[in-house]
Design an enzyme around this catalytic site. Structure first.
Site, PDB file in Angstrom:
ATOM      1  N   ASP A   1       0.823  -1.215   0.000  1.00  0.00           N
ATOM      2  CA  ASP A   1       0.000   0.000   0.000  1.00  0.00           C
ATOM      3  C   ASP A   1       0.854   1.261   0.000  1.00  0.00           C
ATOM      4  O   ASP A   1       0.334   2.371  -0.100  1.00  0.00           O
ATOM      5  CB  ASP A   1      -0.986  -0.002   1.173  1.00  0.00           C
ATOM      6  CG  ASP A   1      -0.314  -0.115   2.522  1.00  0.00           C
ATOM      7  OD1 ASP A   1       0.727  -0.797   2.626  1.00  0.00           O
ATOM      8  OD2 ASP A   1      -0.839   0.466   3.501  1.00  0.00           O
TER       9      ASP A   1
ATOM     10  N   HIS B   1       8.484  -1.396  12.318  1.00  0.00           N
ATOM     11  CA  HIS B   1       7.337  -1.779  11.489  1.00  0.00           C
ATOM     12  C   HIS B   1       7.809  -2.742  10.400  1.00  0.00           C
ATOM     13  O   HIS B   1       7.187  -3.779  10.160  1.00  0.00           O
ATOM     14  CB  HIS B   1       6.703  -0.539  10.879  1.00  0.00           C
ATOM     15  CG  HIS B   1       5.450  -0.811  10.109  1.00  0.00           C
ATOM     16  ND1 HIS B   1       4.294  -1.254  10.702  1.00  0.00           N
ATOM     17  CD2 HIS B   1       5.184  -0.713   8.770  1.00  0.00           C
ATOM     18  CE1 HIS B   1       3.358  -1.431   9.777  1.00  0.00           C
ATOM     19  NE2 HIS B   1       3.872  -1.102   8.595  1.00  0.00           N
TER      20      HIS B   1
ATOM     21  N   ASP C   1       4.508   4.341   7.942  1.00  0.00           N
ATOM     22  CA  ASP C   1       3.747   3.655   8.987  1.00  0.00           C
ATOM     23  C   ASP C   1       4.442   3.687  10.330  1.00  0.00           C
ATOM     24  O   ASP C   1       4.072   2.929  11.239  1.00  0.00           O
ATOM     25  CB  ASP C   1       3.497   2.195   8.586  1.00  0.00           C
ATOM     26  CG  ASP C   1       2.347   2.064   7.600  1.00  0.00           C
ATOM     27  OD1 ASP C   1       1.747   3.101   7.251  1.00  0.00           O
ATOM     28  OD2 ASP C   1       2.061   0.941   7.160  1.00  0.00           O
TER      29      ASP C   1
ATOM     30  N   HIS D   1      -1.145   7.262   6.548  1.00  0.00           N
ATOM     31  CA  HIS D   1      -2.549   6.855   6.609  1.00  0.00           C
ATOM     32  C   HIS D   1      -3.405   7.945   7.245  1.00  0.00           C
ATOM     33  O   HIS D   1      -2.936   8.700   8.102  1.00  0.00           O
ATOM     34  CB  HIS D   1      -2.718   5.568   7.433  1.00  0.00           C
ATOM     35  CG  HIS D   1      -2.169   4.349   6.773  1.00  0.00           C
ATOM     36  ND1 HIS D   1      -2.917   3.542   5.954  1.00  0.00           N
ATOM     37  CD2 HIS D   1      -0.929   3.804   6.812  1.00  0.00           C
ATOM     38  CE1 HIS D   1      -2.166   2.531   5.524  1.00  0.00           C
ATOM     39  NE2 HIS D   1      -0.949   2.679   6.028  1.00  0.00           N
TER      40      HIS D   1
END
Length: 376
Positions: A104, A157, A181, A219
């Site tokens: 993503d 992560h 992230d 995000h």
């Protein structure tokens, strides 16, 4: 068994072509449901003199970013998870900077390279970013005209997760970090490929940055994260005010980035794992201070992370119970009204993502105002 199954599934998704197939299916389903040019948020440009930072909503809640020196027409992209919208933009990018290998954030690299021959794609040397052309090491600097990026290795992560720090001094603004992230508004990503202590150390690197540093996360999860922050600390005024602000932004489908490092340190639970007030809110202050069993900083971080995740699970359970209770009340109300229409479940209209719209940017170049079209 569950942990082994998760690790196997995660490896197949993150490190094999199976993940690319899954990612492409997700994109196809999203476009089928909402349309090829749909986005989860409105395009919201941020202009600092001649520096443009444009969060580009992709997929369900991801952000890619367009970073541009408008005076010299230099365009850089960050984290192209899906290139569909970006292909419509009236720009010729010089490079793509990728924070980590997850699809993503990297799934659009192949299409970008085929659309723009010779395009450079940068990723951390330890992360094996899909379709990258250049590996970068910790502390390596990349220059594109006045745009100066520094790679910051921030594992946890993923093994090679890289935060990109943009020097804002040539544009009269604070520095920016594109955090992927690692750091979200009010939250952080999961420790998929490293222990919690490693993720916490990477977050400490963010905490050490100047407080005015702007945070551009990968995000749009502000509402969910801030709800948890307030659930843990209902008396934290900073978290409450930010939650109300974020709620109003999301009601209008406007992005919630950027935040700043200073803001995050006031309400993000994962940046406050050593804070006495957070430890008290989590119910572990006495345990941490116990003189008979002193805890190291790493142990405190690990315990705090565990408790925050436990509070998240508890909040989710309470929200499910509230939804169930509301559904029961609705059924009782319909049963008390003997009409034929009440025999059918009401169908709520599905909220659509905003469509991609034309976007023009006006900025000041010397004594003149210049307007340029970014999205046709």
């Amino acid at each position: 068994m569950g942990s082994c199954m998760f690790k196997a599934g995660y490896t197949l998704y993150a490190d094999t072509c199976i993940g690319r197939c899954i990612h492409n299916r997700i994109i196809a389903n999203f476009q089928k449901q909402f349309g090829e040019n749909a986005m989860h948020s409105k395009l919201t440009p941020f202009v600092f003199q001649e520096l443009l930072i444009l969060p580009i909503p992709v997929l369900v809640n991801n952000y890619a970013y367009l970073v541009a020196d408008l005076s010299d027409h230099i365009f850089i992209l960050v984290d192209v998870g899906d290139a569909t919208i970006i292909k419509r933009m009236q720009v010729q990018p010089e490079a793509v900077l990728t924070t980590h290998k997850h699809w993503d954030h990297s799934g659009g690299n192949r299409l970008m390279r085929s659309t723009f021959p010779g395009l450079k794609v940068y990723g951390g040397v330890l992360d094996h970013v899909p379709d990258s052309t250049h590996n970068v090491n910790d502390g390596q600097e990349l220059r594109f005209g006045k745009l100066k990026f520094t790679a910051m290795w921030t594992p946890g992560h993923t093994k090679g997760h890289t935060v990109w720090r943009l020097d804002g001094s040539d544009f009269g603004c604070a520095d920016s970090v594109f955090t992927g992230d690692l750091l979200m508004l009010g939250g952080c990503g999961a420790a998929f490929e490293g222990p919690v202590r490693q993720l916490a150390a990477s977050l400490d690197m963010m905490k050490a940055l100047p407080e005015e540093t702007m945070v551009w996360p990968g995000h749009e999860l502000a509402l969910e994260n801030l709800e948890l922050a307030v659930f843990i600390e209902p008396e934290n005024i900073s978290a409450l005010l930010k939650l109300v602000w974020a709620f109003n932004r999301r009601e209008a489908k406007v992005c919630t980035c950027p935040s700043t490092i200073g803001e995050e340190k006031s309400y993000n639970p994962f940046l406050r794992t050593q804070d006495p007030q957070m430890l008290a809110a989590l119910g572990i202050a006495e345990r941490v201070r116990c003189p008979n069993h002193p805890m190291t900083s790493d142990q405190i971080n690990e315990l705090s992370f565990d408790m925050i995740i436990a509070y998240s699970a508890k909040m989710s359970q309470l929200k499910r119970a509230m939804r169930h209770a509301q559904q029961e009340r609705n059924r009782d109300q319909r049963a008390a009204q003997p009409t034929a229409a009440n025999n059918a479940e009401p169908q709520l209209p599905q909220a659509e993502s905003p469509r991609a719209a034309a976007l023009s940017i006006t900025y000041k170049a010397g004594n003149q105002k210049v307007t340029e079209t970014i999205v046709a």
